[in-house]
Design a protein around this motif. Structure first.
Motif, PDB file in Angstrom:
ATOM      1  N   ASP A  49      -4.802   9.594  -0.630  1.00  0.00           N
ATOM      2  CA  ASP A  49      -5.352   8.408  -1.282  1.00  0.00           C
ATOM      3  C   ASP A  49      -4.328   7.288  -1.246  1.00  0.00           C
ATOM      4  O   ASP A  49      -3.169   7.479  -1.623  1.00  0.00           O
ATOM      5  CB  ASP A  49      -5.725   8.696  -2.743  1.00  0.00           C
ATOM      6  CG  ASP A  49      -6.913   9.620  -2.864  1.00  0.00           C
ATOM      7  OD1 ASP A  49      -7.624   9.807  -1.865  1.00  0.00           O
ATOM      8  OD2 ASP A  49      -7.127  10.157  -3.969  1.00  0.00           O
TER       9      ASP A  49
ATOM     10  N   THR B 104       3.542   5.362   3.580  1.00  0.00           N
ATOM     11  CA  THR B 104       2.862   6.650   3.496  1.00  0.00           C
ATOM     12  C   THR B 104       3.880   7.801   3.438  1.00  0.00           C
ATOM     13  O   THR B 104       3.576   8.934   3.797  1.00  0.00           O
ATOM     14  CB  THR B 104       1.898   6.849   4.680  1.00  0.00           C
ATOM     15  OG1 THR B 104       2.622   6.711   5.903  1.00  0.00           O
ATOM     16  CG2 THR B 104       0.767   5.850   4.629  1.00  0.00           C
TER      17      THR B 104
ATOM     18  N   TYR C  66       0.875  -1.171   0.000  1.00  0.00           N
ATOM     19  CA  TYR C  66       0.000   0.000   0.000  1.00  0.00           C
ATOM     20  C   TYR C  66       0.912   1.221   0.000  1.00  0.00           C
ATOM     21  O   TYR C  66       1.921   1.254   0.703  1.00  0.00           O
ATOM     22  CB  TYR C  66      -0.882   0.016   1.257  1.00  0.00           C
ATOM     23  CG  TYR C  66      -1.708  -1.225   1.415  1.00  0.00           C
ATOM     24  CD1 TYR C  66      -2.944  -1.341   0.795  1.00  0.00           C
ATOM     25  CD2 TYR C  66      -1.253  -2.294   2.173  1.00  0.00           C
ATOM     26  CE1 TYR C  66      -3.715  -2.486   0.928  1.00  0.00           C
ATOM     27  CE2 TYR C  66      -2.013  -3.444   2.315  1.00  0.00           C
ATOM     28  CZ  TYR C  66      -3.244  -3.532   1.689  1.00  0.00           C
ATOM     29  OH  TYR C  66      -3.984  -4.675   1.825  1.00  0.00           O
ATOM     30  N   TYR C  67       0.551   2.222  -0.785  1.00  0.00           N
ATOM     31  CA  TYR C  67       1.397   3.403  -0.877  1.00  0.00           C
ATOM     32  C   TYR C  67       0.545   4.627  -1.192  1.00  0.00           C
ATOM     33  O   TYR C  67      -0.549   4.520  -1.743  1.00  0.00           O
ATOM     34  CB  TYR C  67       2.489   3.214  -1.936  1.00  0.00           C
ATOM     35  CG  TYR C  67       1.945   2.933  -3.317  1.00  0.00           C
ATOM     36  CD1 TYR C  67       1.806   3.956  -4.254  1.00  0.00           C
ATOM     37  CD2 TYR C  67       1.559   1.647  -3.685  1.00  0.00           C
ATOM     38  CE1 TYR C  67       1.299   3.704  -5.514  1.00  0.00           C
ATOM     39  CE2 TYR C  67       1.051   1.391  -4.948  1.00  0.00           C
ATOM     40  CZ  TYR C  67       0.923   2.420  -5.859  1.00  0.00           C
ATOM     41  OH  TYR C  67       0.409   2.162  -7.105  1.00  0.00           O
ATOM     42  N   SER C  68       1.081   5.802  -0.862  1.00  0.00           N
ATOM     43  CA  SER C  68       0.380   7.056  -1.104  1.00  0.00           C
ATOM     44  C   SER C  68       0.460   7.418  -2.586  1.00  0.00           C
ATOM     45  O   SER C  68       1.503   7.269  -3.211  1.00  0.00           O
ATOM     46  CB  SER C  68       1.004   8.188  -0.297  1.00  0.00           C
ATOM     47  OG  SER C  68       0.871   7.955   1.066  1.00  0.00           O
ATOM     48  N   ASP C  69      -0.644   7.929  -3.102  1.00  0.00           N
ATOM     49  CA  ASP C  69      -0.676   8.439  -4.461  1.00  0.00           C
ATOM     50  C   ASP C  69       0.146   9.728  -4.485  1.00  0.00           C
ATOM     51  O   ASP C  69      -0.015  10.588  -3.622  1.00  0.00           O
ATOM     52  CB  ASP C  69      -2.132   8.712  -4.859  1.00  0.00           C
ATOM     53  CG  ASP C  69      -2.276   9.138  -6.300  1.00  0.00           C
ATOM     54  OD1 ASP C  69      -1.369   9.802  -6.827  1.00  0.00           O
ATOM     55  OD2 ASP C  69      -3.311   8.817  -6.910  1.00  0.00           O
ATOM     56  N   GLU C  70       1.047   9.867  -5.465  1.00  0.00           N
ATOM     57  CA  GLU C  70       1.898  11.063  -5.531  1.00  0.00           C
ATOM     58  C   GLU C  70       1.085  12.344  -5.676  1.00  0.00           C
ATOM     59  O   GLU C  70       1.414  13.371  -5.094  1.00  0.00           O
ATOM     60  CB  GLU C  70       2.881  10.949  -6.691  1.00  0.00           C
ATOM     61  CG  GLU C  70       3.974   9.941  -6.453  1.00  0.00           C
ATOM     62  CD  GLU C  70       4.938   9.845  -7.620  1.00  0.00           C
ATOM     63  OE1 GLU C  70       5.001  10.784  -8.443  1.00  0.00           O
ATOM     64  OE2 GLU C  70       5.631   8.827  -7.696  1.00  0.00           O
ATOM     65  N   ASP C  71       0.016  12.295  -6.488  1.00  0.00           N
ATOM     66  CA  ASP C  71      -0.791  13.495  -6.730  1.00  0.00           C
ATOM     67  C   ASP C  71      -1.775  13.780  -5.599  1.00  0.00           C
ATOM     68  O   ASP C  71      -2.128  14.928  -5.355  1.00  0.00           O
ATOM     69  CB  ASP C  71      -1.549  13.359  -8.052  1.00  0.00           C
ATOM     70  CG  ASP C  71      -0.591  13.270  -9.233  1.00  0.00           C
ATOM     71  OD1 ASP C  71       0.473  13.919  -9.186  1.00  0.00           O
ATOM     72  OD2 ASP C  71      -0.898  12.539 -10.194  1.00  0.00           O
TER      73      ASP C  71
ATOM     74  N   PRO D 227      -1.828  12.593  -1.864  1.00  0.00           N
ATOM     75  CA  PRO D 227      -1.175  11.828  -0.792  1.00  0.00           C
ATOM     76  C   PRO D 227      -2.117  11.157   0.206  1.00  0.00           C
ATOM     77  O   PRO D 227      -1.729  10.203   0.856  1.00  0.00           O
ATOM     78  CB  PRO D 227      -0.301  12.862  -0.094  1.00  0.00           C
ATOM     79  CG  PRO D 227      -0.137  13.958  -1.075  1.00  0.00           C
ATOM     80  CD  PRO D 227      -1.355  13.948  -1.938  1.00  0.00           C
TER      81      PRO D 227
ATOM     82  N   MET E 263      -3.004   3.736  -2.603  1.00  0.00           N
ATOM     83  CA  MET E 263      -3.024   2.841  -3.760  1.00  0.00           C
ATOM     84  C   MET E 263      -2.545   1.480  -3.264  1.00  0.00           C
ATOM     85  O   MET E 263      -1.962   1.375  -2.182  1.00  0.00           O
ATOM     86  CB  MET E 263      -2.093   3.370  -4.854  1.00  0.00           C
ATOM     87  CG  MET E 263      -2.326   4.827  -5.230  1.00  0.00           C
ATOM     88  SD  MET E 263      -3.910   5.104  -5.991  1.00  0.00           S
ATOM     89  CE  MET E 263      -3.588   4.457  -7.606  1.00  0.00           C
ATOM     90  N   GLU E 264      -2.781   0.473  -4.057  1.00  0.00           N
ATOM     91  CA  GLU E 264      -2.290  -0.855  -3.673  1.00  0.00           C
ATOM     92  C   GLU E 264      -1.807  -1.598  -4.900  1.00  0.00           C
ATOM     93  O   GLU E 264      -2.254  -1.354  -6.022  1.00  0.00           O
ATOM     94  CB  GLU E 264      -3.356  -1.659  -2.936  1.00  0.00           C
ATOM     95  CG  GLU E 264      -4.617  -1.892  -3.699  1.00  0.00           C
ATOM     96  CD  GLU E 264      -5.661  -2.624  -2.874  1.00  0.00           C
ATOM     97  OE1 GLU E 264      -6.258  -3.550  -3.432  1.00  0.00           O
ATOM     98  OE2 GLU E 264      -5.875  -2.267  -1.704  1.00  0.00           O
ATOM     99  N   ARG E 265      -0.865  -2.480  -4.660  1.00  0.00           N
ATOM    100  CA  ARG E 265      -0.356  -3.336  -5.731  1.00  0.00           C
ATOM    101  C   ARG E 265       0.136  -4.642  -5.122  1.00  0.00           C
ATOM    102  O   ARG E 265       0.587  -4.673  -3.970  1.00  0.00           O
ATOM    103  CB  ARG E 265       0.757  -2.641  -6.509  1.00  0.00           C
ATOM    104  CG  ARG E 265       2.021  -2.430  -5.704  1.00  0.00           C
ATOM    105  CD  ARG E 265       3.146  -1.791  -6.536  1.00  0.00           C
ATOM    106  NE  ARG E 265       4.168  -1.290  -5.645  1.00  0.00           N
ATOM    107  CZ  ARG E 265       4.454  -0.018  -5.457  1.00  0.00           C
ATOM    108  NH1 ARG E 265       3.805   0.911  -6.118  1.00  0.00           N
ATOM    109  NH2 ARG E 265       5.398   0.355  -4.611  1.00  0.00           N
TER     110      ARG E 265
END
Length: 142
Positions: free
Chosen positions: A70, A140, A61-66, A68, A72-74
């Protein structure tokens, strides 16, 4: 017809008993015989051991660059996994951080928190088969 009604009542009673019994069971607490501190020492110093103790595919899980706020997951598979570095001398390096560990009954959370920077990563470990495995990474960092 009377036999059919009796049969349905018995079936309904059986279903209710099963559902009630399953809900009231005490969950067995998982306890790991492997010492986490010894495990973590090897996990941080041996890349082969580290890769063997990641539960692939691992959820990241990580923060969306645009945006923060939000998340995201992968899913990351073994081929695209990058070895995690825990620099013991991080305080004196260019991107200093501290490591803290929060042990629970069946899981351990390792936090990498930046000192005067935005590093903020949580690593989630669970005990499986009498050993510890990394199962999720939440980053995050800004």
């Amino acid at each position: 017809m009377n036999f059919y009604v009796h049969k349905m009542k018995c079936l309904l009673l059986l279903v209710l008993v099963c559902l009630t019994g399953c809900g009231n069971r005490n969950k067995a607490q998982v306890s790991c015989n492997a010492d986490f501190d010894s495990f973590f020492e090897k996990f941080t110093s041996d890349s082969v051991f580290q890769k063997k103790h990641v539960d692939f595919p691992i959820m990241e899980y990580y923060s969306d660059e645009d945006f923060p706020l939000d998340m995201m997951e992968r899913m990351t598979d073994e081929d695209s996994f990058e070895i995690i570095h825990f620099d013991k001398n991080a305080k004196s390096s260019g991107k200093p951080y501290e490591i803290s560990i929060d042990k629970k009954t069946d899981s351990v959370f390792c936090f990498k928190k930046g000192i005067n920077n935005s590093i903020n990563i949580k690593y989630t470990f669970v005990c499986k088969k009498d050993s510890w495995f990394l199962v999720a990474i939440t980053d995050t960092t800004d």
